[in-house]
Design a protein around this motif. Structure first.
Motif, mmCIF file in Angstrom:
data_model
loop_
_atom_site.group_PDB
_atom_site.id
_atom_site.type_symbol
_atom_site.label_atom_id
_atom_site.label_comp_id
_atom_site.label_asym_id
_atom_site.label_seq_id
_atom_site.Cartn_x
_atom_site.Cartn_y
_atom_site.Cartn_z
ATOM 1 N N ILE A 48 0.820 -1.206 0.000
ATOM 2 C CA ILE A 48 0.000 0.000 0.000
ATOM 3 C C ILE A 48 0.855 1.257 0.000
ATOM 4 C CG2 ILE A 48 -1.703 1.308 1.332
ATOM 5 C CD1 ILE A 48 -2.784 -1.365 2.346
ATOM 6 N N LEU A 49 1.893 1.277 0.843
ATOM 7 C CA LEU A 49 2.719 2.486 0.951
ATOM 8 C C LEU A 49 3.390 2.871 -0.368
ATOM 9 C CD1 LEU A 49 4.326 2.084 4.493
ATOM 10 C CD2 LEU A 49 2.541 3.682 3.782
ATOM 11 N N PRO A 50 3.947 1.919 -1.129
ATOM 12 C CA PRO A 50 4.516 2.313 -2.422
ATOM 13 C C PRO A 50 3.472 2.883 -3.381
ATOM 14 C CG PRO A 50 5.344 0.169 -1.776
ATOM 15 C CD PRO A 50 4.240 0.519 -0.822
ATOM 16 N N PHE A 51 2.250 2.351 -3.326
ATOM 17 C CA PHE A 51 1.175 2.890 -4.175
ATOM 18 C C PHE A 51 0.881 4.337 -3.788
ATOM 19 C CE2 PHE A 51 -3.259 3.878 -5.015
ATOM 20 C CZ PHE A 51 -3.375 3.501 -6.352
ATOM 21 N N VAL A 52 0.777 4.590 -2.485
ATOM 22 C CA VAL A 52 0.541 5.965 -2.011
ATOM 23 C C VAL A 52 1.708 6.856 -2.409
ATOM 24 C CG1 VAL A 52 0.270 7.389 0.047
ATOM 25 C CG2 VAL A 52 -0.917 5.185 -0.106
ATOM 26 N N ARG A 53 2.919 6.352 -2.255
ATOM 27 C CA ARG A 53 4.124 7.106 -2.630
ATOM 28 C C ARG A 53 4.090 7.492 -4.097
ATOM 29 N NH1 ARG A 53 8.941 3.156 -3.005
ATOM 30 N NH2 ARG A 53 7.894 2.778 -4.996
ATOM 31 N N ASP A 54 3.823 6.525 -4.966
ATOM 32 C CA ASP A 54 3.938 6.749 -6.408
ATOM 33 C C ASP A 54 2.770 7.547 -6.976
ATOM 34 O OD1 ASP A 54 6.080 5.132 -6.002
ATOM 35 O OD2 ASP A 54 5.317 3.420 -7.132
ATOM 36 N N ARG A 55 1.556 7.296 -6.492
ATOM 37 C CA ARG A 55 0.365 7.885 -7.119
ATOM 38 C C ARG A 55 -0.137 9.150 -6.429
ATOM 39 N NH1 ARG A 55 -1.595 4.075 -10.756
ATOM 40 N NH2 ARG A 55 0.169 2.679 -11.205
ATOM 41 N N ILE A 56 0.253 9.354 -5.180
ATOM 42 C CA ILE A 56 -0.263 10.518 -4.443
ATOM 43 C C ILE A 56 0.866 11.440 -3.988
ATOM 44 C CG2 ILE A 56 -1.584 11.285 -2.435
ATOM 45 C CD1 ILE A 56 -3.100 8.613 -2.563
#
Length: 399
Positions: free
Chosen positions: A354-362
């Protein structure tokens, strides 16, 4: 405004000839104090690969007279750039603007600081591994005892036997090595990184030259779980090489230079801070006082800033109030970077999806827009908060 100065020369012992210890030795010797520097090695030396000295740290190097040599040996980087391996999308992009980070090998930084120490009246005591203290005395592995000292400075790093710091182990560390900078398309003005989610991170950074050499060097690092070193060794270099090149084909000329597992050294990290980095006749600086992930590249800078703040406090205050003044001067800056390190690190080194998704997309899209872009630059440069509180750092720094 503080106007008084310390007029009585102190007898000062410094345990550890690392970055903070060497800087403190020069600064305090300049004030006329009797400084003895103890180190565990037969010949004091540095252990490690590459690091970045940020603008705030370079100010301290200049104050001790090590800046010119450090800049000659190190390498200026203008940007930190990280991309996701599969899509190639940027997920980290920090520019220094008109300033720069000084990428340098630890041995070159040590050489610069030791060269400065040797121009002062500082007593060097190699082959003295500190095991503890007995009041105003230091004790050593040999059974020897030295002192008494008016002040003991614990600059002995993460393995300090003098510090009461309590830390928690971080789940990820890294293996690292130093290789020659090859013929490659990678830019020499950047710290380049590649990520696969947060459980794979690999980076390359130009770090200048080693003392006495002319061949440009690079630091290469690969993220590993804290307990993953044995599995990495058992997997063999061929398996690792195949995985690394599948993630980042441009890494080939760097990987070609790694022919034995022993070239890659495992580094494990902890997180913690002393609430009170001083006691009766003792003060802690650098990793003996606070530890964090190297994700923000602030470890060496923190040690240099600690040394400067301590020296300024001793210069302007009597010893009994100098140590609390040092702690107050550094408290907010250390707390801020400890907190931000704790927040940033899991985004780049963890098993989370989840954290990498938040990092990359937000977070990344926000980070390239004002004012977040300027704040991120200030964060990396070490100047997001005044690094020395009300103790003003030297102004002769090259930016």
């Amino acid at each position: 405004m503080v106007t008084m100065t310390q007029t009585i020369p102190l007898t000062i012992a410094i345990a550890g000839a690392g970055i903070g210890g060497l800087a403190a030795a020069s600064l305090l010797a300049d004030q006329g104090h009797q400084v003895t520097l103890f180190d565990q090695f037969d010949t004091p030396r540095s252990v490690g690969s590459g690091l970045v000295i940020q603008p705030v740290g370079r100010r301290v190097l200049d104050a001790v007279g090590a800046g010119v040599t450090a800049r000659a040996l190190g390498h200026k980087i203008q940007r930190m750039l990280g991309r996701e391996t599969r899509s190639g999308r940027r997920v980290l992009d920090v520019s220094y603007g008109s300033s720069y980070g000084l990428a340098i090998h630890r041995a070159a930084l040590f050489h610069s600081l030791m060269e400065a120490v040797q121009t002062r009246t500082v007593t060097l005591m190699p082959a003295h591994k500190t095991t503890g203290r007995d009041g105003p005395h230091l004790t050593f592995a040999s059974g020897a005892r030295s002192g008494p000292f008016d002040l003991i400075i614990d600059a002995s790093g993460a393995n300090s036997t003098l510090s009461p710091i309590k830390t928690r182990a971080l789940p990820y560390g890294a293996i690292w090595t130093t290789v020659d900078w090859p013929d490659t398309s990678l830019p020499t003005s950047e710290l380049s990184q590649r990520y696969r989610r947060a459980n794979r991170m690999i980076g390359v950074m130009p770090i200048g030259t080693l003392p006495g050499q002319t061949t440009p060097k690079a630091a290469l690092f690969w993220s590993l779980p804290r307990g993953g070193y044995a599995d990495w060794q058992n997997g063999g270099l061929a398996q690792w090489r195949s995985e690394a090149l599948s993630l980042w084909p441009d890494l080939a000329p760097f990987m070609d230079q790694i022919t034995a597992p022993e070239q890659m050294v495992m580094a494990r990290y902890t997180h913690g801070t002393l609430r009170k980095p001083f006691g009766d006749g003792i003060v802690h600086i650098g990793d003996a006082a606070h530890r964090a992930s190297p994700q923000l590249g602030q470890g060496a800078n923190m040690a240099l800033l600690d040394a400067w703040a301590l020296a300024q406090a001793i210069r302007y205050f009597p010893l009994d109030t100098a140590l609390p003044a040092y702690a107050r001067a550094r408290r907010a800056h250390v707390f801020a970077y400890q907190a931000m390190s704790a927040a940033f690190t899991p985004q780049y080194q963890s098993d989370s999806r989840i954290l990498p998704f938040v990092r990359d997309r937000i977070l990344f899209p926000l980070s390239i827009l004002p004012p977040a872009k300027q704040l991120l630059t200030a964060l990396v440069k070490g100047s997001i908060l005044p690094p020395l509180g009300y103790l003003t750092p030297p102004e002769q720094a090259g930016q």
